[in-house]
Scaffold this motif. Sequence first.
Motif, PDB file in Angstrom:
ATOM      1  N   LEU A 165      -5.844  -2.610   2.286  1.00  0.00           N
ATOM      2  CA  LEU A 165      -7.266  -2.620   2.627  1.00  0.00           C
ATOM      3  C   LEU A 165      -7.532  -1.593   3.713  1.00  0.00           C
ATOM      4  O   LEU A 165      -6.758  -1.450   4.665  1.00  0.00           O
ATOM      5  N   ASP A 166      -8.635  -0.879   3.557  1.00  0.00           N
ATOM      6  CA  ASP A 166      -9.068   0.072   4.581  1.00  0.00           C
ATOM      7  C   ASP A 166      -9.514  -0.741   5.797  1.00  0.00           C
ATOM      8  O   ASP A 166     -10.376  -1.609   5.677  1.00  0.00           O
ATOM      9  N   PRO A 167      -8.927  -0.479   6.958  1.00  0.00           N
ATOM     10  CA  PRO A 167      -9.293  -1.279   8.142  1.00  0.00           C
ATOM     11  C   PRO A 167     -10.756  -1.127   8.558  1.00  0.00           C
ATOM     12  O   PRO A 167     -11.313  -2.019   9.194  1.00  0.00           O
ATOM     13  N   THR A 168     -11.393  -0.018   8.179  1.00  0.00           N
ATOM     14  CA  THR A 168     -12.796   0.182   8.557  1.00  0.00           C
ATOM     15  C   THR A 168     -13.771  -0.320   7.497  1.00  0.00           C
ATOM     16  O   THR A 168     -14.946  -0.500   7.791  1.00  0.00           O
ATOM     17  N   ASP A 169     -13.284  -0.546   6.265  1.00  0.00           N
ATOM     18  CA  ASP A 169     -14.146  -1.023   5.181  1.00  0.00           C
ATOM     19  C   ASP A 169     -13.287  -1.850   4.226  1.00  0.00           C
ATOM     20  O   ASP A 169     -12.600  -1.308   3.359  1.00  0.00           O
ATOM     21  N   HIS A 170     -13.329  -3.150   4.368  1.00  0.00           N
ATOM     22  CA  HIS A 170     -12.466  -4.035   3.591  1.00  0.00           C
ATOM     23  C   HIS A 170     -12.816  -4.098   2.109  1.00  0.00           C
ATOM     24  O   HIS A 170     -12.136  -4.784   1.351  1.00  0.00           O
ATOM     25  N   ARG A 171     -13.830  -3.385   1.700  1.00  0.00           N
ATOM     26  CA  ARG A 171     -14.142  -3.299   0.267  1.00  0.00           C
ATOM     27  C   ARG A 171     -13.311  -2.217  -0.407  1.00  0.00           C
ATOM     28  O   ARG A 171     -13.258  -2.133  -1.622  1.00  0.00           O
ATOM     29  N   VAL A 172     -12.657  -1.382   0.368  1.00  0.00           N
ATOM     30  CA  VAL A 172     -11.956  -0.204  -0.132  1.00  0.00           C
ATOM     31  C   VAL A 172     -10.447  -0.379   0.037  1.00  0.00           C
ATOM     32  O   VAL A 172      -9.990  -0.864   1.069  1.00  0.00           O
ATOM     33  N   HIS A 173      -9.709   0.032  -1.000  1.00  0.00           N
ATOM     34  CA  HIS A 173      -8.248   0.054  -0.927  1.00  0.00           C
ATOM     35  C   HIS A 173      -7.781   1.495  -0.743  1.00  0.00           C
ATOM     36  O   HIS A 173      -8.300   2.411  -1.380  1.00  0.00           O
ATOM     37  N   VAL A 174      -6.800   1.653   0.122  1.00  0.00           N
ATOM     38  CA  VAL A 174      -6.202   2.960   0.379  1.00  0.00           C
ATOM     39  C   VAL A 174      -4.769   2.933  -0.150  1.00  0.00           C
ATOM     40  O   VAL A 174      -4.037   1.956   0.047  1.00  0.00           O
ATOM     41  N   LEU A 175      -4.397   3.984  -0.845  1.00  0.00           N
ATOM     42  CA  LEU A 175      -3.059   4.100  -1.411  1.00  0.00           C
ATOM     43  C   LEU A 175      -2.115   4.690  -0.372  1.00  0.00           C
ATOM     44  O   LEU A 175      -2.463   5.669   0.294  1.00  0.00           O
ATOM     45  N   HIS A 176      -0.938   4.106  -0.259  1.00  0.00           N
ATOM     46  CA  HIS A 176       0.085   4.583   0.672  1.00  0.00           C
ATOM     47  C   HIS A 176       1.430   4.589  -0.037  1.00  0.00           C
ATOM     48  O   HIS A 176       1.682   3.772  -0.917  1.00  0.00           O
ATOM     49  N   LEU A 177       2.302   5.482   0.408  1.00  0.00           N
ATOM     50  CA  LEU A 177       3.675   5.453  -0.075  1.00  0.00           C
ATOM     51  C   LEU A 177       4.358   4.201   0.465  1.00  0.00           C
ATOM     52  O   LEU A 177       4.123   3.817   1.608  1.00  0.00           O
ATOM     53  N   THR A 178       5.187   3.593  -0.359  1.00  0.00           N
ATOM     54  CA  THR A 178       6.063   2.540   0.135  1.00  0.00           C
ATOM     55  C   THR A 178       7.272   3.225   0.768  1.00  0.00           C
ATOM     56  O   THR A 178       7.447   4.445   0.634  1.00  0.00           O
ATOM     57  N   ASP A 179       8.115   2.453   1.428  1.00  0.00           N
ATOM     58  CA  ASP A 179       9.348   3.036   1.966  1.00  0.00           C
ATOM     59  C   ASP A 179      10.155   3.662   0.831  1.00  0.00           C
ATOM     60  O   ASP A 179      10.681   4.758   0.971  1.00  0.00           O
ATOM     61  N   ARG A 180      10.225   2.953  -0.284  1.00  0.00           N
ATOM     62  CA  ARG A 180      10.963   3.471  -1.435  1.00  0.00           C
ATOM     63  C   ARG A 180      10.322   4.748  -1.959  1.00  0.00           C
ATOM     64  O   ARG A 180      11.016   5.702  -2.325  1.00  0.00           O
TER      65      ARG A 180
END
Length: 135
Positions: A69-84
């Motif tokens: 979840l985007d910390p500034t807008d909980h309606r939005v998802h942000v994609l991030h790399l996992t550790d793997r």
Amino acid sequence: MTAFARRARATAARMHPELSLVSFTLLSHLEHQGGCRATDLAAHYTLDKSTISRQVGALEKAGLVERRLDPTDHRVHVLHLTDRGGEVLAQVADARRVAFHARLEGWSGPDLSRFAEYLLRYNEAAAAAGGEVAE
């Protein structure tokens, strides 16, 4: 240029069994940006949202990408790399460096300088025209 593009796709497939050239490109972008929305990826690469959705879905299923979840807008998802995902990307980057070193091993210093100059010039022209620049 067609041969160059075909070679890039074939090389990507050999670098890591889980990553296509598109997957590698998306993971690299996420790493470079520190995460982004799927819609941002679609806009950046001028791809249809459904295409990005399929690619991201495959990366999520493989455990390489996660949605937060985007910390500034909980309606939005942000994609991030996992550790793997970061580890796989690092493995591929290392393999690419080894391959580039092997291909350029016999080149003279002046040839390497000219090649680097031409690549910079090409990337600058592509960026000026609104094209994608390799990261």
